[in-house]
Scaffold this motif. Structure first.
Motif, mmCIF file in Angstrom:
data_model
loop_
_atom_site.group_PDB
_atom_site.id
_atom_site.type_symbol
_atom_site.label_atom_id
_atom_site.label_comp_id
_atom_site.label_asym_id
_atom_site.label_seq_id
_atom_site.Cartn_x
_atom_site.Cartn_y
_atom_site.Cartn_z
ATOM 1 N N SER A 15 0.859 -1.181 0.000
ATOM 2 C CA SER A 15 0.000 0.000 0.000
ATOM 3 C C SER A 15 0.897 1.234 0.000
ATOM 4 O O SER A 15 1.808 1.332 0.823
ATOM 5 N N PRO A 16 0.669 2.183 -0.903
ATOM 6 C CA PRO A 16 1.502 3.384 -0.947
ATOM 7 C C PRO A 16 1.117 4.389 0.137
ATOM 8 O O PRO A 16 0.850 5.562 -0.137
ATOM 9 N N SER A 17 1.098 3.898 1.358
ATOM 10 C CA SER A 17 0.793 4.751 2.503
ATOM 11 C C SER A 17 2.061 5.167 3.237
ATOM 12 O O SER A 17 1.996 5.826 4.273
ATOM 13 N N GLY A 40 9.754 -18.441 -11.955
ATOM 14 C CA GLY A 40 8.437 -17.847 -12.103
ATOM 15 C C GLY A 40 8.484 -16.346 -12.298
ATOM 16 O O GLY A 40 9.543 -15.713 -12.304
ATOM 17 N N GLN A 41 7.307 -15.781 -12.451
ATOM 18 C CA GLN A 41 7.168 -14.333 -12.575
ATOM 19 C C GLN A 41 6.915 -13.712 -11.201
ATOM 20 O O GLN A 41 6.359 -14.357 -10.307
ATOM 21 N N TRP A 42 7.308 -12.460 -11.081
ATOM 22 C CA TRP A 42 7.050 -11.700 -9.855
ATOM 23 C C TRP A 42 6.440 -10.370 -10.264
ATOM 24 O O TRP A 42 7.078 -9.572 -10.948
ATOM 25 N N LEU A 43 5.199 -10.155 -9.885
ATOM 26 C CA LEU A 43 4.447 -8.981 -10.285
ATOM 27 C C LEU A 43 4.413 -7.972 -9.143
ATOM 28 O O LEU A 43 4.520 -8.337 -7.974
ATOM 29 N N LEU A 44 4.220 -6.723 -9.517
ATOM 30 C CA LEU A 44 4.160 -5.650 -8.522
ATOM 31 C C LEU A 44 2.854 -4.895 -8.691
ATOM 32 O O LEU A 44 2.459 -4.539 -9.811
ATOM 33 N N ARG A 45 2.177 -4.669 -7.574
ATOM 34 C CA ARG A 45 0.872 -4.010 -7.591
ATOM 35 C C ARG A 45 0.809 -2.985 -6.465
ATOM 36 O O ARG A 45 1.209 -3.271 -5.340
ATOM 37 N N MET A 46 0.329 -1.806 -6.775
ATOM 38 C CA MET A 46 0.130 -0.785 -5.756
ATOM 39 C C MET A 46 -1.329 -0.833 -5.294
ATOM 40 O O MET A 46 -2.246 -0.540 -6.072
ATOM 41 N N GLU A 47 -1.535 -1.199 -4.038
ATOM 42 C CA GLU A 47 -2.888 -1.349 -3.514
ATOM 43 C C GLU A 47 -3.342 -0.014 -2.916
ATOM 44 O O GLU A 47 -3.352 0.177 -1.694
ATOM 45 N N ASP A 48 -3.728 0.877 -3.821
ATOM 46 C CA ASP A 48 -4.156 2.224 -3.428
ATOM 47 C C ASP A 48 -5.650 2.399 -3.549
ATOM 48 O O ASP A 48 -6.143 3.518 -3.730
ATOM 49 N N VAL A 49 -6.397 1.283 -3.442
ATOM 50 C CA VAL A 49 -7.844 1.357 -3.605
ATOM 51 C C VAL A 49 -8.481 2.219 -2.516
ATOM 52 O O VAL A 49 -9.526 2.835 -2.721
ATOM 53 N N ASP A 50 -7.844 2.278 -1.340
ATOM 54 C CA ASP A 50 -8.313 3.144 -0.258
ATOM 55 C C ASP A 50 -7.570 4.469 -0.370
ATOM 56 O O ASP A 50 -6.479 4.649 0.178
ATOM 57 N N GLY A 51 -8.168 5.411 -1.096
ATOM 58 C CA GLY A 51 -7.496 6.675 -1.364
ATOM 59 C C GLY A 51 -7.161 7.471 -0.123
ATOM 60 O O GLY A 51 -6.214 8.268 -0.125
ATOM 61 N N GLN A 80 -4.301 -0.136 -8.448
ATOM 62 C CA GLN A 80 -5.686 -0.516 -8.185
ATOM 63 C C GLN A 80 -6.676 0.617 -8.422
ATOM 64 O O GLN A 80 -7.805 0.369 -8.860
ATOM 65 N N SER A 81 -6.301 1.838 -8.133
ATOM 66 C CA SER A 81 -7.256 2.942 -8.233
ATOM 67 C C SER A 81 -7.737 3.166 -9.661
ATOM 68 O O SER A 81 -8.700 3.905 -9.874
ATOM 69 N N ARG A 82 -7.085 2.538 -10.627
ATOM 70 C CA ARG A 82 -7.498 2.668 -12.022
ATOM 71 C C ARG A 82 -8.392 1.518 -12.475
ATOM 72 O O ARG A 82 -8.713 1.417 -13.659
ATOM 73 N N ARG A 83 -8.816 0.665 -11.546
ATOM 74 C CA ARG A 83 -9.468 -0.581 -11.935
ATOM 75 C C ARG A 83 -10.857 -0.739 -11.317
ATOM 76 O O ARG A 83 -11.372 -1.838 -11.187
ATOM 77 N N ASN A 84 -11.480 0.363 -10.966
ATOM 78 C CA ASN A 84 -12.786 0.283 -10.306
ATOM 79 C C ASN A 84 -13.839 -0.405 -11.162
ATOM 80 O O ASN A 84 -14.766 -1.039 -10.633
ATOM 81 N N ASP A 85 -13.725 -0.287 -12.484
ATOM 82 C CA ASP A 85 -14.710 -0.946 -13.358
ATOM 83 C C ASP A 85 -14.679 -2.459 -13.171
ATOM 84 O O ASP A 85 -15.733 -3.115 -13.196
ATOM 85 N N ALA A 171 -13.489 -2.408 -1.057
ATOM 86 C CA ALA A 171 -12.660 -2.937 0.022
ATOM 87 C C ALA A 171 -11.443 -3.657 -0.536
ATOM 88 O O ALA A 171 -11.465 -4.219 -1.639
ATOM 89 N N TYR A 172 -10.392 -3.656 0.271
ATOM 90 C CA TYR A 172 -9.168 -4.392 -0.066
ATOM 91 C C TYR A 172 -9.481 -5.837 -0.432
ATOM 92 O O TYR A 172 -8.918 -6.385 -1.391
ATOM 93 N N LEU A 173 -10.367 -6.472 0.331
ATOM 94 C CA LEU A 173 -10.696 -7.875 0.105
ATOM 95 C C LEU A 173 -11.112 -8.127 -1.335
ATOM 96 O O LEU A 173 -10.572 -9.019 -2.009
ATOM 97 N N LEU A 174 -12.057 -7.365 -1.837
ATOM 98 C CA LEU A 174 -12.555 -7.571 -3.186
ATOM 99 C C LEU A 174 -11.500 -7.220 -4.221
ATOM 100 O O LEU A 174 -11.241 -7.994 -5.161
ATOM 101 N N ALA A 175 -10.866 -6.062 -4.083
ATOM 102 C CA ALA A 175 -9.877 -5.627 -5.077
ATOM 103 C C ALA A 175 -8.726 -6.610 -5.170
ATOM 104 O O ALA A 175 -8.260 -6.942 -6.271
#
Length: 290
Positions: A15-17, A40-51, A80-85, A171-175
């Motif tokens: 989380s970018p907090s 394997g692959q290693w992916l990076l995700r910013m969990e900023d769904v909670d603005g 994540q904040s770009r993926r609300n749809d 919520a974090y859970l769903l995203a």
């Protein structure tokens, strides 16, 4: 003839907090080593769904920290904040199948009921109340799953969790579950502080028709006061030599590195750890820890 197992797809999702601290370094390094040691692959995700928790510049700082640690990721960084749809579509699926239901309860009402959601709106909204949020309908039967490092886990879900909050944030859970499915993630290696979320995430994966993932939970790093290191509790951000950070993170995982490695660079520590894992060394022997 049996086919060879597919290389895993792991991920690190901070989380970018705030900057990474010692505890989050263990999760980053552990998830990286687990995936990369098996090609394997290693992916990076910013969990900023909670603005409300996002801090300016934190995402850029985290990227710099990971680069300094010689942790390379595959593909673009998912935000994540770009993926609300996508989250809205997933909620629609859950509503249509009856796995999600509207809830009118306030936080104060839940606290007054003991702090765990008592299921007030599970069978319909109380008369005269309007929906404020959407919740996931959890099964009431016991559940079990096998953790890669901690062995079999048993328990019950406690309270139907929020999927869409009253303030409009998903919520974090769903995203988290939606993004893991969309990215093809096959394993999640993270701190044991997130162990209580695992059963609920597995329930949500099934409800959305997503494959079950492999989970492995690493030790929680405690501060001098005995509390878990976290950004919310003001844990000091990692600073200093990246090689020293690697040495300390591996020590936190129970490794006793050769004295000759002391003072090595981050790439040298990374390559050393990968070689050890490929020779059969466990990342963390959690089931045999005190």
């Amino acid at each position: 003839m049996e086919s060879a197992p597919r290389p895993p797809i792991g991920r690190f999702a901070p989380s970018p907090s705030g900057p990474l601290h010692r505890g989050s370094l263990v999760a980053a390094i552990g998830s990286y080593l687990s995936a990369r040691s098996r090609n394997g692959q290693w992916l990076l995700r910013m969990e900023d769904v909670d603005g409300g928790r996002v801090r300016p510049g934190a995402a850029a700082t985290i990227l710099r920290q990971l680069t300094d640690l010689a942790l390379d990721w595959d593909g673009p960084v998912l935000v994540q904040s770009r993926r609300n749809d996508l989250y809205r579509a997933a909620l629609g699926i859950l509503r249509a199948s009856g796995h999600a239901y509207p809830c009118a309860c306030t936080r104060a009402e839940i606290q007054a009921a003991g702090g765990v959601y008592p299921g007030t709106c599970r069978h319909g909204l109380p008369a005269g109340r309007s929906p404020r949020a959407w919740r996931l309908r959890l099964p009431e039967t016991p559940f079990s799953w096998q953790d890669r490092y901690l062995g079999w886990q048993w328990g019950r879900n406690r309270g139907d969790p929020i999927l869409l909050r009253a303030d409009g944030y998903f919520a974090y859970l769903l995203a988290c579950v939606v993004d893991d499915g969309a990215q093809g993630v096959s394993e999640i290696i993270r701190g044991a502080d997130l162990l209580p979320f695992t059963a609920t995430q597995r329930t949500l994966q099934r409800a959305l028709g997503l494959p079950a993932l492999a989970y492995g939970h690493l030790p929680v790093i405690l501060g001098p006061d005995g509390r878990k290191l976290s950004k919310s509790s003001g844990a000091a951000p990692w600073q200093g030599n990246a090689g020293d950070a690697w040495e300390r993170a591996l020590r936190d995982l129970g490794w006793a590195a050769p004295p000759a490695m002391h003072g090595a660079s981050a790439p040298q520590w990374r390559d050393y750890a990968l070689a050890e894992l490929r020779r059969g060394r466990p990342l963390w022997d959690g089931a045999h820890q005190d």
